[in-house]
Write a protein that holds these residues in place. Structure first.
Motif, mmCIF file in Angstrom:
data_model
loop_
_atom_site.group_PDB
_atom_site.id
_atom_site.type_symbol
_atom_site.label_atom_id
_atom_site.label_comp_id
_atom_site.label_asym_id
_atom_site.label_seq_id
_atom_site.Cartn_x
_atom_site.Cartn_y
_atom_site.Cartn_z
ATOM 1 N N GLN A 71 0.884 -1.355 -0.184
ATOM 2 C CA GLN A 71 -0.123 -0.116 -0.017
ATOM 3 C C GLN A 71 0.916 1.124 -0.125
ATOM 4 O O GLN A 71 0.165 2.318 -0.307
ATOM 5 C CB GLN A 71 -1.092 0.339 1.360
ATOM 6 N N PHE A 72 2.487 1.471 0.843
ATOM 7 C CA PHE A 72 2.978 2.445 1.120
ATOM 8 C C PHE A 72 3.915 1.846 0.063
ATOM 9 O O PHE A 72 5.122 3.543 0.097
ATOM 10 C CB PHE A 72 3.379 2.351 2.163
ATOM 11 N N GLY A 73 4.737 1.174 -0.943
ATOM 12 C CA GLY A 73 5.557 0.959 -1.715
ATOM 13 C C GLY A 73 6.611 0.810 -1.077
ATOM 14 O O GLY A 73 7.411 1.697 -1.383
ATOM 15 N N ARG A 74 7.047 0.467 0.464
ATOM 16 C CA ARG A 74 8.026 1.117 1.256
ATOM 17 C C ARG A 74 8.163 -0.915 1.951
ATOM 18 O O ARG A 74 7.082 -0.696 2.482
ATOM 19 C CB ARG A 74 8.384 1.985 2.009
ATOM 20 N N SER A 75 8.904 -1.120 2.316
ATOM 21 C CA SER A 75 9.046 -1.703 3.196
ATOM 22 C C SER A 75 8.666 -1.120 4.849
ATOM 23 O O SER A 75 8.755 -0.235 4.677
ATOM 24 C CB SER A 75 11.115 -1.973 4.003
ATOM 25 N N PRO A 76 8.126 -2.138 4.767
ATOM 26 C CA PRO A 76 7.960 -2.021 6.731
ATOM 27 C C PRO A 76 8.817 -1.546 7.359
ATOM 28 O O PRO A 76 7.592 -1.430 8.502
ATOM 29 C CB PRO A 76 7.182 -3.481 7.214
ATOM 30 N N GLU A 77 9.415 -1.869 7.881
ATOM 31 C CA GLU A 77 10.802 -1.517 8.391
ATOM 32 C C GLU A 77 10.812 0.223 8.298
ATOM 33 O O GLU A 77 11.178 0.902 9.134
ATOM 34 C CB GLU A 77 12.152 -2.121 8.068
ATOM 35 N N ARG A 78 9.989 0.382 7.324
ATOM 36 C CA ARG A 78 10.681 2.148 7.838
ATOM 37 C C ARG A 78 9.095 2.850 7.579
ATOM 38 O O ARG A 78 9.432 3.693 7.463
ATOM 39 C CB ARG A 78 10.973 2.585 6.003
ATOM 40 N N LEU A 79 7.900 1.712 7.601
ATOM 41 C CA LEU A 79 6.740 2.468 7.936
ATOM 42 C C LEU A 79 6.569 2.217 10.031
ATOM 43 O O LEU A 79 7.506 1.567 10.204
ATOM 44 C CB LEU A 79 5.792 1.597 7.584
ATOM 45 N N GLY A 80 5.541 3.101 9.780
ATOM 46 C CA GLY A 80 5.505 3.192 11.727
ATOM 47 C C GLY A 80 4.024 3.382 12.217
ATOM 48 O O GLY A 80 2.548 3.441 11.470
ATOM 49 N N PRO A 81 3.942 4.374 13.208
ATOM 50 C CA PRO A 81 2.268 4.404 13.500
ATOM 51 C C PRO A 81 1.422 4.588 12.629
ATOM 52 O O PRO A 81 0.063 4.474 13.067
ATOM 53 C CB PRO A 81 2.450 4.529 15.292
ATOM 54 N N ASP A 82 1.398 5.645 12.350
ATOM 55 C CA ASP A 82 0.838 6.462 11.986
ATOM 56 C C ASP A 82 0.472 6.130 10.251
ATOM 57 O O ASP A 82 -1.058 6.145 9.598
ATOM 58 C CB ASP A 82 1.130 8.000 10.734
ATOM 59 N N GLU A 83 1.058 5.277 9.188
ATOM 60 C CA GLU A 83 0.928 4.367 8.294
ATOM 61 C C GLU A 83 0.273 3.211 8.765
ATOM 62 O O GLU A 83 -1.233 2.572 7.615
ATOM 63 C CB GLU A 83 2.046 3.151 7.417
ATOM 64 N N ILE A 84 0.283 2.321 10.053
ATOM 65 C CA ILE A 84 -0.738 1.237 10.518
ATOM 66 C C ILE A 84 -2.413 1.680 10.614
ATOM 67 O O ILE A 84 -2.576 2.007 10.172
ATOM 68 C CB ILE A 84 -0.279 0.579 11.746
ATOM 69 N N ARG A 85 -2.518 3.256 11.107
ATOM 70 C CA ARG A 85 -3.418 4.004 10.902
ATOM 71 C C ARG A 85 -4.049 3.966 9.487
ATOM 72 O O ARG A 85 -5.211 3.530 9.657
ATOM 73 C CB ARG A 85 -3.597 4.788 11.677
ATOM 74 N N GLN A 86 -3.699 4.541 9.158
ATOM 75 C CA GLN A 86 -4.088 4.999 7.862
ATOM 76 C C GLN A 86 -4.325 3.559 6.984
ATOM 77 O O GLN A 86 -5.167 3.123 6.360
ATOM 78 C CB GLN A 86 -2.971 5.782 7.086
#
Length: 84
Positions: free
Chosen positions: A35-50
Motif C-alpha cells: 500500500q505504501f510502496g516501502r519496506s515495513p521497516e520504514r513504516l510506523g504508527p501513522d501508516e498502520i492507522r492509515q
C-alpha cells in the motif's frame, strides 16, 4: 525472499504458528508494505492507522478480519523487529 520475510517466517515457525496463520500474517504484511510502496521497516504508527482505516472503509473488511491483520503487524513489529 527478503531478509525481513525470512526473519518473520523463522519467528512464526519457531513459535509453532499454524501454516494458515503464517500464510495470513505474511500476506497481511505484504499488503501493508504494498500500500505504501516501502519496506515495513520504514513504516510506523501513522501508516498502520492509515492502513487500518483503508481496510475498514475502502476494502470494507469485517472488524474480525481487520483485527487478524492488525495482529500480523503487531507480530512483525513486536516479535520480529523488536519494536514497541
Amino acid at each position: 525472499m527478503t531478509q525481513l520475510r525470512k526473519k518473520m517466517l523463522e519467528e512464526l515457525r519457531g513459535r509453532n504458528y499454524s501454516s494458515e496463520t503464517i500464510r495470513l500474517y505474511i500476506s497481511a504484511v505484504k499488503e501493508f508494505a504494498g500500500q505504501f510502496g516501502r519496506s515495513p521497516e520504514r513504516l510506523g504508527p501513522d501508516e498502520i492507522r492509515q492502513h487500518h482505516h483503508y481496510l475498514l472503509t475502502e476494502r470494507k473488511l469485517s472488524p474480525k478480519t481487520v483485527k487478524a491483520r492488525t495482529s500480523a503487524l503487531r507480530f512483525l513489529y513486536v516479535k520480529t523487529l523488536k519494536r514497541p
